[in-house]
Each structure stands twice: as C-alpha cells, then as structure tokens.
Write an enzyme that holds these catalytic residues in place. Sequence first.
Site, mmCIF file in Angstrom:
data_model
loop_
_atom_site.group_PDB
_atom_site.id
_atom_site.type_symbol
_atom_site.label_atom_id
_atom_site.label_comp_id
_atom_site.label_asym_id
_atom_site.label_seq_id
_atom_site.Cartn_x
_atom_site.Cartn_y
_atom_site.Cartn_z
ATOM 1 N N MET A 183 41.384 53.523 54.094
ATOM 2 C CA MET A 183 40.564 54.683 54.455
ATOM 3 C C MET A 183 41.474 55.875 54.770
ATOM 4 O O MET A 183 41.081 56.796 55.489
ATOM 5 C CB MET A 183 39.659 54.354 55.634
ATOM 6 C CG MET A 183 38.670 53.226 55.292
ATOM 7 S SD MET A 183 37.158 53.255 56.242
ATOM 8 C CE MET A 183 37.796 53.035 57.885
ATOM 9 N N GLY A 184 42.700 55.821 54.234
ATOM 10 C CA GLY A 184 43.618 56.940 54.437
ATOM 11 C C GLY A 184 44.212 56.949 55.833
ATOM 12 O O GLY A 184 44.225 55.933 56.517
ATOM 13 N N LEU A 241 47.311 57.129 56.442
ATOM 14 C CA LEU A 241 48.208 56.003 56.193
ATOM 15 C C LEU A 241 49.364 55.954 57.195
ATOM 16 O O LEU A 241 49.876 56.985 57.628
ATOM 17 C CB LEU A 241 48.760 56.097 54.767
ATOM 18 C CG LEU A 241 47.695 56.113 53.664
ATOM 19 C CD1 LEU A 241 48.352 56.221 52.293
ATOM 20 C CD2 LEU A 241 46.799 54.883 53.729
ATOM 21 N N HIS A 273 49.843 50.267 56.437
ATOM 22 C CA HIS A 273 49.370 50.387 55.044
ATOM 23 C C HIS A 273 50.543 50.272 54.073
ATOM 24 O O HIS A 273 50.442 49.662 53.018
ATOM 25 C CB HIS A 273 48.705 51.754 54.812
ATOM 26 C CG HIS A 273 47.487 51.989 55.642
ATOM 27 N ND1 HIS A 273 47.461 52.872 56.684
ATOM 28 C CD2 HIS A 273 46.242 51.466 55.558
ATOM 29 C CE1 HIS A 273 46.267 52.894 57.224
ATOM 30 N NE2 HIS A 273 45.492 52.044 56.569
ATOM 31 N N GLY A 280 45.177 43.953 55.744
ATOM 32 C CA GLY A 280 45.980 43.708 56.947
ATOM 33 C C GLY A 280 45.265 42.756 57.895
ATOM 34 O O GLY A 280 44.043 42.815 58.062
ATOM 35 N N LYS A 335 45.351 42.809 61.030
ATOM 36 C CA LYS A 335 44.840 43.420 62.268
ATOM 37 C C LYS A 335 43.318 43.292 62.282
ATOM 38 O O LYS A 335 42.718 42.968 63.293
ATOM 39 C CB LYS A 335 45.258 44.889 62.381
ATOM 40 C CG LYS A 335 44.779 45.499 63.710
ATOM 41 C CD LYS A 335 45.344 46.871 63.934
ATOM 42 C CE LYS A 335 44.739 47.888 63.017
ATOM 43 N NZ LYS A 335 43.297 48.158 63.284
ATOM 44 N N GLN A 339 37.608 40.833 59.270
ATOM 45 C CA GLN A 339 37.252 41.504 58.015
ATOM 46 C C GLN A 339 37.710 40.677 56.800
ATOM 47 O O GLN A 339 37.016 40.603 55.788
ATOM 48 C CB GLN A 339 37.892 42.893 57.985
ATOM 49 C CG GLN A 339 37.743 43.603 56.650
ATOM 50 C CD GLN A 339 38.196 45.049 56.693
ATOM 51 O OE1 GLN A 339 37.408 45.919 57.010
ATOM 52 N NE2 GLN A 339 39.442 45.320 56.382
ATOM 53 N N LEU A 399 49.753 48.844 64.786
ATOM 54 C CA LEU A 399 49.572 50.137 64.112
ATOM 55 C C LEU A 399 48.112 50.299 63.706
ATOM 56 O O LEU A 399 47.489 49.374 63.199
ATOM 57 C CB LEU A 399 50.460 50.230 62.876
ATOM 58 C CG LEU A 399 51.963 50.244 63.101
ATOM 59 C CD1 LEU A 399 52.695 50.543 61.802
ATOM 60 C CD2 LEU A 399 52.362 51.249 64.165
HETATM 61 O O1 PAF Z 1 40.231 48.075 56.574
HETATM 62 C C1 PAF Z 1 39.877 49.184 56.127
HETATM 63 O O2 PAF Z 1 40.605 50.171 56.170
HETATM 64 C C2 PAF Z 1 38.498 49.305 55.503
HETATM 65 O O3 PAF Z 1 37.573 48.504 56.160
HETATM 66 C C3 PAF Z 1 38.489 49.011 53.987
HETATM 67 C C4 PAF Z 1 38.862 47.576 53.705
HETATM 68 C C5 PAF Z 1 39.459 49.959 53.287
HETATM 69 C C6 PAF Z 1 37.086 49.253 53.436
HETATM 70 O O4 PAF Z 1 36.672 50.570 53.626
#
Ligand code: PAF
Length: 279
Positions: free
Chosen positions: A30-31, A33, A37, A147, A149, A153, A184
């Site tokens: 989601m940027g 960064l 990332h 990740g 973290k 998810q 982070l």
């Molecule tokens: O973990 C994230 O940054 C977001 O949940 C993802 C996996 C990019 C989906 O938008």
Amino acid sequence: MEIIRTVAELEQKTEQLRRQGLSIGLVPTMGALHAGHMSLIARARKENDIVVASVFVNPTQFNNPDDLKTYPRTEKADCKLLEEGGVDIAFIPSVEEIYPEPDTRVFELGPVAEVMEGAMRPGHFNGVAQIVSKLFAMTVPTRAYFGEKDFQQIAVIRKMVELEGFDLEIVPCPICREEDGLALSSRNVRLTPAQRAIAPAIAKTLASSVDWAKDHTVDQTKRFVIDTVNSFPHMNVEYYEIVDGKTMQPIKNWEETKEPVGCITVFCGDVRLIDNIRY
Ligand code: PAF
C-alpha cells in the site's frame, strides 16, 4: 522500471512475460515503503525473473475512514525505492481503475478470519481478499510475498487462494525491525517523538515473554504481556492472543499446538501498532 497504471496493460504485459517462460514475483503493497517492504522486494528479486510491485491504498480493507484518510501516500519516494530495489514493473492504479464498480464479493474465509483483526476490524479481511485476489488474477504471479508482521493476513490469504484455486506460492517473510526492536510499519511515521520512544516496549515485552512462558500458563503469559505493555505511558493494548500459527485459533494450553504465536495490537496514542512473536 516500467510504471503501469491500468489493469489492461498489466494483464497484457504479464501474459507476454509468462509466454516467454519467465517467473513472476509479486509484492503487493500500500506504498509508504520502508525497509520491511524492501526486504520482500529483495527476496522476490532473488527468486524470480520478473518482479512486479503494486502500490495501492485499498479502500475496501479500511473499516475506519480516518485511517484511510491519514494513511501515508508517498508515490514519488516509493517509485525511487522500487527502482533502486530492482523492480521491473510498478503497478500503481487509481481506485476507479481497480473498482470501476463496487466489489460485492464476500469470501467465505472461515475461522482464520473471525478472530483478532477479523473481530476488531469487521470487513477488513474481506477487503484484503478482494484486492489480493484481483492482483493475483491480473498478474498471475509464480510467487507472492507478504510480511509476517501481518501474521493473520497471511493465513487469510492462504485461505482465499484455496477458495479461488490460484496456482502460486505464498512466501511469508520475517518481520523487519528498527534497531530498538520496533516492527517496521508505514504507520510509525505518525508516532510523536514521545510515542516513538515508548513504542519499542511492545517488541521488548514480547521478547521477554518467551522466557516467562517457559514456566507460566498461556493465560498467565497473556496477562504478563498485557499488563507490562499497558504500564507504559501512551500504550493501550487492544488485544493479545496466543494462537495456533496455522489455524489462528486461540489456545488455552501450550500442548495444544506445535506452533504457538502471540499476536498483539496496541494503540500508541492513536496509532494502531501490531506485532507478533513465536513461542
Ligand atoms: O499488507 C498490506 O500492505 C495490504 O494488506 C496488502 C496485502 C497490500 C493488500 O492491500
């Protein structure tokens, strides 16, 4: 690095690459960064012919409009980092491009998505499943990198992959930490200096709970973590659960699982931080 902003272009490009027999590593982000990332990108770079990174703040996974509004957006800096990381394709679509119509799909994610983040953030995981399934369908990656973290998810994404029948490898990557232990996160930039100074107490408490757990019950260990973190100024634990690392279901006794993982969410001021630890 090529920047692609439309779904049609991404589909066309990745199909062409697949036809050449090239493997594709996808790093969804989601940027905003950071080094966390970049560690996913480095791993994807090592293991694939082509690396695609997406930068998209996905509105359907935010159950709190303020969180969506204040989520950091730093496209220019992100592109620079992606380029330096050796990314071949940066996919940076608009919301209208991804959701020309509202996505009404409801994923039957089951128990992995019902506890912890799933209980605290209704709809969050369905939104994650919506965007990640779209990204997988558009890119058809060989591997996708996430990740640890966001530990729960990964379990939810594995469930979505099973439901949708995607043929790819999910690659979990270890948490990256600041020198003082703070995991982070793109949200760390929102911490005030005083909160930033206290925030490493989360990781330190989790680490010290591993020793504590050796001669205490699951409940006593949970109490130790919650009370210790809450004893610091600015800190308010939302939940701390010790779960089976595969099913995400809370355990009552250490013997119930070979893979106990402690998952915590803490409000540090109004910044929601998450972290986890293996016992
Ligand atoms: O973990 C994230 O940054 C977001 O949940 C993802 C996996 C990019 C989906 O938008």
